[in-house]
Design an enzyme around this catalytic site. Structure first.
Site, PDB file in Angstrom:
ATOM      1  N   ASP A 145      45.398  38.104  23.849  1.00 38.06           N
ATOM      2  CA  ASP A 145      45.902  36.739  24.002  1.00 38.06           C
ATOM      3  C   ASP A 145      44.781  35.787  24.398  1.00 38.06           C
ATOM      4  O   ASP A 145      43.695  36.213  24.812  1.00 38.06           O
ATOM      5  CB  ASP A 145      47.005  36.747  25.075  1.00 38.06           C
ATOM      6  N   MET A 146      45.027  34.493  24.333  1.00 40.38           N
ATOM      7  CA  MET A 146      44.041  33.475  24.724  1.00 40.38           C
ATOM      8  C   MET A 146      44.827  32.199  24.964  1.00 40.38           C
ATOM      9  O   MET A 146      45.217  31.517  24.027  1.00 40.38           O
ATOM     10  CB  MET A 146      43.065  33.309  23.557  1.00 40.38           C
ATOM     11  N   CYS A 173      46.485  36.811  19.323  1.00 45.62           N
ATOM     12  CA  CYS A 173      47.494  35.882  19.797  1.00 45.62           C
ATOM     13  C   CYS A 173      46.746  34.823  20.575  1.00 45.62           C
ATOM     14  O   CYS A 173      45.692  35.085  21.143  1.00 45.62           O
ATOM     15  CB  CYS A 173      48.458  36.633  20.716  1.00 45.62           C
ATOM     16  N   LYS A 177      47.534  43.685  22.305  1.00 46.85           N
ATOM     17  CA  LYS A 177      47.767  42.270  21.982  1.00 46.85           C
ATOM     18  C   LYS A 177      46.714  41.475  22.751  1.00 46.85           C
ATOM     19  O   LYS A 177      46.705  41.483  23.980  1.00 46.85           O
ATOM     20  CB  LYS A 177      49.176  41.876  22.418  1.00 46.85           C
ATOM     21  N   ASP A 192      55.033  31.280  19.826  1.00 49.64           N
ATOM     22  CA  ASP A 192      55.891  31.678  20.947  1.00 49.64           C
ATOM     23  C   ASP A 192      57.330  31.258  20.694  1.00 49.64           C
ATOM     24  O   ASP A 192      58.237  31.662  21.416  1.00 49.64           O
ATOM     25  CB  ASP A 192      55.394  31.029  22.247  1.00 49.64           C
ATOM     26  N   ASP A 211      53.732  43.544  28.153  1.00 52.96           N
ATOM     27  CA  ASP A 211      53.051  42.245  28.053  1.00 52.96           C
ATOM     28  C   ASP A 211      52.425  41.878  29.396  1.00 52.96           C
ATOM     29  O   ASP A 211      52.206  42.729  30.269  1.00 52.96           O
ATOM     30  CB  ASP A 211      54.052  41.187  27.542  1.00 52.96           C
ATOM     31  N   ASP A 212      52.154  40.616  29.567  1.00 51.89           N
ATOM     32  CA  ASP A 212      51.476  40.055  30.740  1.00 51.89           C
ATOM     33  C   ASP A 212      52.122  40.506  32.056  1.00 51.89           C
ATOM     34  O   ASP A 212      53.344  40.572  32.156  1.00 51.89           O
ATOM     35  CB  ASP A 212      51.590  38.519  30.609  1.00 51.89           C
TER      36      ASP A 212
HETATM   37  C1  GLA Z   1      51.297  33.753  25.547  1.00 50.86           C
HETATM   38  C2  GLA Z   1      51.790  34.634  24.434  1.00 50.86           C
HETATM   39  C3  GLA Z   1      53.122  35.230  24.815  1.00 50.86           C
HETATM   40  C4  GLA Z   1      52.984  36.020  26.090  1.00 50.86           C
HETATM   41  C5  GLA Z   1      52.421  35.141  27.188  1.00 50.86           C
HETATM   42  C6  GLA Z   1      52.096  35.947  28.415  1.00 50.86           C
HETATM   43  O1  GLA Z   1      52.094  32.625  25.690  1.00 50.86           O
HETATM   44  O2  GLA Z   1      51.878  33.929  23.242  1.00 50.86           O
HETATM   45  O3  GLA Z   1      53.597  36.052  23.773  1.00 50.86           O
HETATM   46  O4  GLA Z   1      52.156  37.109  25.867  1.00 50.86           O
HETATM   47  O5  GLA Z   1      51.231  34.474  26.763  1.00 50.86           O
HETATM   48  O6  GLA Z   1      51.540  35.189  29.418  1.00 50.86           O
END
Ligand code: GLA
Length: 726
Positions: free
Chosen positions: A477-478, A525, A475, A547, A365-366
């Site tokens: 995201d935004m 997402c 994934k 989340d 992830d991030d």
């Molecule tokens: C959003 C997504 C999470 C995660 C964070 C990362 O909140 O919904 O699942 O990926 O960003 O910054």
């Protein structure tokens, strides 16, 4: 499926399997709405228009034309001429006047379903779909509007979109172009919508329709956590299984408005389209504007029938991904496990342990790029942080693959951190109003995706990453909303196009991504579930639902989401307790059972689980393989809602051939001295004999008397019961 025009009556009729939609031409000009509801055969329904009552026909009562315009049921109402209800279109001429009279000028009936250029939309072939196009023209402005209505074989839904073309010599400004309008008499309707907040998305609200206007909307630049692009009118007696429902869902991910208006004559107007707030579109001669698609569903058999129509439609005519009808790999995402604090060793540790338990893919992830060790930098710097991931991405992916797992990655392409190399190089790429400080949100700005050069540059960076290693999943995201709207590329009289052009840029990049990387599984997402909409489903077969991963909070979130969107699209994972969002402790089994009715995966540090929990993971991953075909492809039935009864929740899925079913039940709150409960099942075949808990029952008995569910000791206890035909 049939579309007809009755020359003599001047009536159009669209028939789906069980519904009819009808409109008529009045005075050779006005297109008026006649009927939408359960199937009717005869076109002799013009009496609905009350043409013998003076205000209803302008030519018979020209001195009261305004009275006509303000009460006749209009198919595509306009502003400025006398209809004071909500208009669907507002056109400003080059001289600054607002007003148009789009008169009927012809129609075509075609096989197939037209593509909406640059936009997500349902699709069909010449064999399974048909389209009616009705042409309207305003002679003075030289504007042509094409109202498109499509239907699919075997599906009780009507797809609507509108194309506005400038055939005149002067520029015009479109100040509003909605995609659908439905006028009808009030029958004591109530209005339903999906409301929420971050971590509390898509809760169902149902309230009476009063005089005036009630709307559900977003002008945040995305469909939003707060209000989903869905509205339904239901009769007061409507339940899951009985009563009438008129629903609209927007196949679009940006600003929207859905509105119901009850007027002085007790008639209703339901509308849906792009929100006019902040919207103006300059339409030069020879140009056209395409208003996105609205899906309309009518059900005479309650909300459950509406749900299953949306699910079937989206699974058969909207989602394009090759993964739609396949078991998606069970993933483990490191977000809740590590947040930004990870390196290649930690990820590999997770992968090694996870692979032993039946998990099939690691999602990083991030935090893997630029200098990103917390959330206040580096968005836009899409190159691997090799201090964190020593040896680089390719090596990490290969090492993960050696554990038997696939690899997925997180990106947030639409964003730019003020603290990034990209922003230093291109400060004008952020959406902004010159000389005004840009509103920050999560310490980030939004990239101007209305600009082709910006989309191109971001695409190059991200596609390079995807080409650099064997990546199976992305994934997208935004994580913020749009503010301080301004684009360095748009002229003053086109700044009102930014919101929509931004969405077109997002769609363009997603289209390019899924075209160049057809094997990558894309999950959308948006800070959790802020862009859980039909537009996004055109590009990705699944969306991270929220989340909030607490199993109990998820009951209402997943109930509201599954009201429209197929269970197979709902991103749902098992996470640790106490839950990171609400601090609740729930049994590991319950977390697994709730997540099973979605895409299924994990969002935790598997290396920290106890041996007993690891055994449960093994069981759950096996259950996923056992049940996912049924859950993904089956028909979904709501049996009980904890939001209504405060005590327990239950639903089931039934295979299309009705041979198999899976029942979910959770006792949210234990109570003293309870006896077993009988839950009436749905969707089974009455005469088939099913085995449930080792006993034989006819479907008939299970649906009329119910399946017996014994109470549990303790809160949040769930169970999954399998039924199969003897
Ligand atoms: C959003 C997504 C999470 C995660 C964070 C990362 O909140 O919904 O699942 O990926 O960003 O910054």
């Amino acid at each position: 499926m049939e579309i007809q025009f009755y020359e003599q009556q001047k009536v159009f009729m669209l028939h789906t399997e069980n519904t009819t939609y009808s409109m008529a031409i009045v005075d050779d000009c006005y297109l008026e709405h006649l009927y939408y509801g359960s199937k009717i055969q005869s076109p002799n329904i013009r009496y609905i228009l009350r043409e013998d009552e003076p205000p209803f026909v302008p030519s018979k009562n020209l001195r009261e034309k305004e009275a006509f315009l303000d009460c006749a049921p209009m198919e595509y109402p306009e502003s400025g001429m006398g209809d004071y209800r909500e208009s669907a279109i507002c056109i400003r001429s080059v001289n600054g006047h607002r007003g148009s009279e789009l008169c009927y000028s012809g129609y075509t009936i075609e096989e197939g379903k037209p593509v909406l250029e640059g936009l997500p939309a349902t699709w069909g072939s010449e064999k399974d779909s048909m389209t009616l196009k009705v042409y309207l023209k305003d002679q003075l402005l030289g504007i042509k509007a094409t109202l498109q209505y499509s239907i699919f074989e075997g599906i009780d839904a009507i797809m609507r979109s509108v194309i506005v073309e400038n055939e005149g010599k002067e520029v015009v400004y479109l100040e509003k172009v909605l995609s659908a309008c439905l006028d009808m008499e009030d029958r004591g309707f109530e209005v339903m919508g999906l409301f929420g907040a971050w971590g509390r998305e898509r809760h169902i609200q149902r309230i009476p329709v009063g005089y005036g206007r009630q709307n559900i909307a977003s002008f945040r630049g995305k469909s939003s956590h707060q209000e989903n692009p869905f509205m339904a009118l239901v009769t007061p007696e409507t339940t899951q299984d009985f009563g009438e429902v008129y629903a609209m869902n927007f196949v679009y991910s940006g600003n929207f408005i859905a509105q119901v208006e009850k007027n002085q004559f007790d008639s209703l107007r339901m509308t849906m389209g792009i929100h006019p707030e902040g919207f103006t579109w300059k339409l030069n001669p020879k140009e056209k504007f395409i208003a996105p698609e609205v899906v309309m569903v009518y059900s005479s058999k309650g909300l459950g029938e509406m749900t299953r129509t949306f699910h079937n439609l989206y699974r058969s005519h909207l989602i394009r991904s090759k993964y739609l009808h396949t078991k998606r790999p069970i993933l483990i995402n490191n977000w809740e496990a590590t947040y930004f604090d990870f390196d290649e060793k930690k990820l590999l540790e997770i992968a090694k342990e996870a692979s032993k338990l039946g998990i099939e893919m690691l999602v990083m992830d991030d935090g893997w790029f630029g200098n990103r060790n917390n959330d206040d930098s580096s968005l836009g710097d899409w190159f691997v942080n090799e201090e964190k991931l020593k040896g680089g991405l390719h090596k990490l992916v290969e090492d993960v693959k050696k554990t038997g797992m696939k690899f997925g990655i997180w990106v947030e392409p639409e964003m730019i951190s003020p603290n990034s190399l990209l922003y230093q190089a291109h400060p004008d790429w952020a959406i902004q109003i010159p000389q005004r400080s840009i509103t920050q949100s999560r310490a980030q700005y939004v990239l101007d995706f209305s600009r082709e050069d910006v989309v191109e540059a971001v695409y190059q960076m991200i596609s390079n990453i995807l080409r650099s290693a064997d990546i199976s999943y992305v994934k997208w995201d935004m994580n913020r909303q749009l503010t301080t709207l301004g684009s360095a590329n748009l002229k003053a009289d086109q700044q009102g196009e930014l919101y929509h052009r931004y969405m077109l840029g997002v769609y363009k990049m997603q289209e390019r991504l899924v075209t160049e990387f057809p094997d990558i599984l894309l999950e959308n997402c948006s800070g959790g579930g802020a862009r859980f909409d039909a537009g996004m489903l055109y590009y990705s077969p699944q969306i991270w639902c929220s989340d909030n991963t607490d199993a109990i909070e998820r009951l209402a979130i997943q109930e509201g989401t599954a009201l429209l969107y197929p269970v197979s699209t709902i991103g749902s994972h098992v996470s640790v307790c106490p839950n990171h969002t609400v601090g609740r402790d729930t049994p590991f089994e319950t977390r697994g059972d709730v997540a099973l009715f979605g895409t299924f995966g994990y969002e935790l540090d598997v290396t920290k689980l106890s041996d007993a929990e690891k055994e449960l993971v093994k069981e759950q991953t096996q259950n996923y393989h056992k049940y996912n075909d049924l859950i993904r492809e089956g028909d979904y039935y709501r049996l009980a809602s904890v939001s209504e009864n405060g005590h327990y929740d239950s639903w089931m899925v039934v295979s299309n051939d009705r041979d198999k079913a899976l029942l979910f039940y959770v006792q949210v709150q234990a109570k003293a001295n309870l006896k077993s409960r009988f839950i009436r099942l749905k969707g089974l075949s009455p005469e088939k004999i099913y085995i449930l808990n080792g006993q034989e029952y006819t479907g008939d008995i299970l649906m009329k008397v119910g399946a017996r569910i014994s109470p549990e000791f303790g809160d949040f206890k769930s169970k999954i019961l399998e039924l199969f035909q003897k």
